[in-house]
Enzyme design. Structure first.
Site, mmCIF file in Angstrom:
data_model
loop_
_atom_site.group_PDB
_atom_site.id
_atom_site.type_symbol
_atom_site.label_atom_id
_atom_site.label_comp_id
_atom_site.label_asym_id
_atom_site.label_seq_id
_atom_site.Cartn_x
_atom_site.Cartn_y
_atom_site.Cartn_z
ATOM 1 N N GLN A 249 1.830 -15.250 10.352
ATOM 2 C CA GLN A 249 1.646 -13.798 10.246
ATOM 3 C C GLN A 249 1.494 -13.162 11.615
ATOM 4 O O GLN A 249 1.865 -12.007 11.820
ATOM 5 C CB GLN A 249 0.429 -13.488 9.371
ATOM 6 C CG GLN A 249 0.612 -13.872 7.908
ATOM 7 C CD GLN A 249 1.842 -13.249 7.285
ATOM 8 O OE1 GLN A 249 2.789 -13.935 6.910
ATOM 9 N NE2 GLN A 249 1.849 -11.932 7.180
ATOM 10 N N HIS B 254 4.379 -11.285 13.422
ATOM 11 C CA HIS B 254 4.758 -9.906 13.097
ATOM 12 C C HIS B 254 4.778 -9.036 14.345
ATOM 13 O O HIS B 254 5.657 -8.192 14.503
ATOM 14 C CB HIS B 254 3.776 -9.307 12.090
ATOM 15 C CG HIS B 254 4.229 -9.424 10.668
ATOM 16 N ND1 HIS B 254 5.186 -8.622 10.118
ATOM 17 C CD2 HIS B 254 3.835 -10.258 9.681
ATOM 18 C CE1 HIS B 254 5.380 -8.944 8.851
ATOM 19 N NE2 HIS B 254 4.571 -9.934 8.562
ATOM 20 N N GLU C 81 -6.331 -7.351 5.406
ATOM 21 C CA GLU C 81 -5.176 -7.107 4.540
ATOM 22 C C GLU C 81 -4.864 -8.326 3.657
ATOM 23 O O GLU C 81 -4.805 -8.238 2.436
ATOM 24 C CB GLU C 81 -3.981 -6.771 5.426
ATOM 25 C CG GLU C 81 -2.677 -6.579 4.689
ATOM 26 C CD GLU C 81 -1.507 -6.383 5.651
ATOM 27 O OE1 GLU C 81 -0.462 -5.893 5.191
ATOM 28 O OE2 GLU C 81 -1.620 -6.735 6.842
ATOM 29 N N HIS C 82 -4.600 -9.456 4.279
ATOM 30 C CA HIS C 82 -4.311 -10.702 3.567
ATOM 31 C C HIS C 82 -5.490 -11.651 3.734
ATOM 32 O O HIS C 82 -5.973 -11.843 4.848
ATOM 33 C CB HIS C 82 -3.080 -11.408 4.134
ATOM 34 C CG HIS C 82 -1.867 -10.542 4.252
ATOM 35 N ND1 HIS C 82 -1.412 -10.039 5.449
ATOM 36 C CD2 HIS C 82 -1.012 -10.086 3.301
ATOM 37 C CE1 HIS C 82 -0.319 -9.326 5.246
ATOM 38 N NE2 HIS C 82 -0.054 -9.326 3.950
ATOM 39 N N ASP D 234 4.532 -11.723 0.750
ATOM 40 C CA ASP D 234 5.361 -10.841 1.577
ATOM 41 C C ASP D 234 6.773 -10.704 1.033
ATOM 42 O O ASP D 234 7.381 -9.634 1.154
ATOM 43 C CB ASP D 234 5.449 -11.394 3.004
ATOM 44 C CG ASP D 234 4.308 -10.933 3.886
ATOM 45 O OD1 ASP D 234 3.504 -10.094 3.442
ATOM 46 O OD2 ASP D 234 4.222 -11.410 5.033
ATOM 47 N N HIS E 179 -16.636 33.903 -12.063
ATOM 48 C CA HIS E 179 -16.513 32.741 -12.943
ATOM 49 C C HIS E 179 -17.245 33.003 -14.258
ATOM 50 O O HIS E 179 -16.735 32.740 -15.353
ATOM 51 C CB HIS E 179 -17.129 31.502 -12.278
ATOM 52 C CG HIS E 179 -16.283 30.878 -11.210
ATOM 53 N ND1 HIS E 179 -15.920 31.540 -10.071
ATOM 54 C CD2 HIS E 179 -15.745 29.631 -11.129
ATOM 55 C CE1 HIS E 179 -15.192 30.733 -9.312
ATOM 56 N NE2 HIS E 179 -15.062 29.563 -9.928
#
Length: 424
Positions: free
Chosen positions: A250, A253, A318-319, A352, A412
């Site tokens: 990862q 990336h 995230e993961h 992914d 109102h």
């Protein structure tokens, strides 16, 4: 007590980098607002060396590109899209319209209405992320979005054929070969040749993520997705080769992609470092993965599962891969994550690319308050009400009037009192 075995960059350094990106994005959006297609074309030439007659592919161009795709690639994309579609369809079924009579003659309900139009960004560059077409375009279509357009950048002056094929098979209504800030801003703002959308989605580099952040409010977005994050939670039963492979896999990336290991075993931490050093000597993408690990990698040694859980929830990555003897402990108790990968048999790459869960997930701590992209992100849950008798309207009106007066809202209160006078 948790102890850092390895630390990454400090928050101050990260903040300075973010501020530089934010200013570039701000000025670029302003330029696109003022100059439209002219700015889009000049930016595309500057960053991608790409100025076709039209950024939008014609039907004939798409058909020609699709015909060039090898049969095995077509089958692989179909396999992935079938999995993603199947899971998305089940998610959509879980989103129910409701209507309930809360008291005699008072009907309340909600409906789930698809967003009208969506722009999807599919990253390119060094890594043409074909899978992002499935995750965004296909999921939007399953949700019922009427108009879905998709942008992806050229690669070395060429149209990324496999990505275009995936976009087309996922159901994109229009496909543009356009990347970066100019793609996201073009879809959101609109130009002379691009009709604006109601929502923009998809992953991308730091500039794409910042563009989404600055455009949020003018259009909807899926979530604030920054550089990919991966956390591995491991105990003494784990395999350091798996840990190192999954962190570096990862980390490739981008140079700012954080990777972290939380482990109850100092021995596993030491062996993982050795394994990372070994793999970096042979990994083809080590030029990127080594920077992300050296600058943003961290290892935290904890006492037990409970402390590992606390640290994992604090990081809110995230993961999150769980490589322990009891993965279900984390499934049952962990609160802050984008997606969990339970046991060594699965891994982030499956999520992914192919298994069916969505890969656009929260980063930078956003997992504390949101999940990732899914069918529900493309639906607006809107409410309605109806009262079936004048008597019930007057009855509720008396309560409403007093509560409005309590807040000094005279206008109102009059809305309610008018019904009381007319109907009681």
């Amino acid at each position: 007590m948790a102890v850092y075995f390895k630390k990454g960059k400090v928050d101050e350094d990260i903040k300075r980098d973010d501020e530089k990106i934010a200013e570039i994005v701000r000025s670029t959006i302003q330029r696109i607002e003022e100059e439209g297609d002219k700015a889009i074309r000049e930016l595309s030439l500057q960053f991608d060396k790409w100025t076709p007659e039209s950024f939008r592919l014609t039907k004939e161009e798409i058909e020609e590109i699709c015909a060039s795709i090898p049969e095995q690639t077509k089958q692989d994309i179909e396999f992935a899209q079938n999995n993603i579609r199947r899971f998305a369809e089940e998610q959509r079924k879980s989103m129910k319209d409701i209507e309930v009579e809360t008291m005699p003659g008072v009907i309340l309900g909600h409906k789930n209405i698809p967003v009208g139009s969506v722009g999807c960004y599919i990253p390119g560059g060094r890594y043409p992320m074909v899978a992002s077409a499935h995750m965004s375009v296909l999921t939007a279509k399953v949700a019922g979005v009427n108009r879905v357009i998709a942008c992806t950048p050229p690669i070395n002056g060429e149209v990324p054929a496999a990505t275009v094929y995936a976009m087309h098979k996922a159901g994109a209504d229009d496909i543009y070969i356009l990347g970066g800030i100019q793609a996201m801003a073009g879809m959101a703002i609109g130009t002379e040749t691009m009709e604006p959308v109601d929502m923009i989605v998809g992953p991308g580099n730091a500039f794409v993520a910042e563009t989404k952040r600055q455009l949020y409010g003018r259009v909807g977005i899926d979530l604030f997705a920054g550089p990919t994050e991966t956390l591995v939670v491991a105990d003494e039963t784990s395999d350091p080769e798996f840990i190192a492979t999954d962190l570096l896999g990862q980390g490739e990336h981008g140079p700012t992609s954080p990777g972290a290991l939380v482990t109850t075993s100092k021995e596993i931490a030491e062996k993982t470092v050795e394994e990372i050093e070994r793999q970096l000597k042979i990994l083809p993408t080590a030029d990127v993965a080594s920077v992300s690990w050296n600058d943003y990698g961290q290892i935290i040694i904890v006492e037990d599962e409970q402390e590992a859980l606390k640290e994992a929830d604090r990081l809110a990555f995230e993961h999150v891969e769980i490589l322990t003897k009891n993965p279900d402990f984390f499934l049952e108790n962990m609160k802050n994550y984008g997606c969990l990968f339970l046991g060594p048999e699965t891994n982030v790459a499956y999520g992914d690319k192919v298994i069916g869960t969505n890969h656009t997930l929260p980063t930078k701590g956003a997992a504390r308050y949101t999940g990732g992209l899914w069918v529900g992100k493309f639906l607006k849950t809107v409410t309605y009400q109806r009262i079936e008798s004048k008597e019930q309207s007057a009855f509720i009106g008396e309560y409403a009037a007093r509560l409005c007066q309590l807040e000094n809202f005279a206008g109102h209160a009059e809305q309610a009192l008018l019904r009381v006078r007319k109907y009681k």
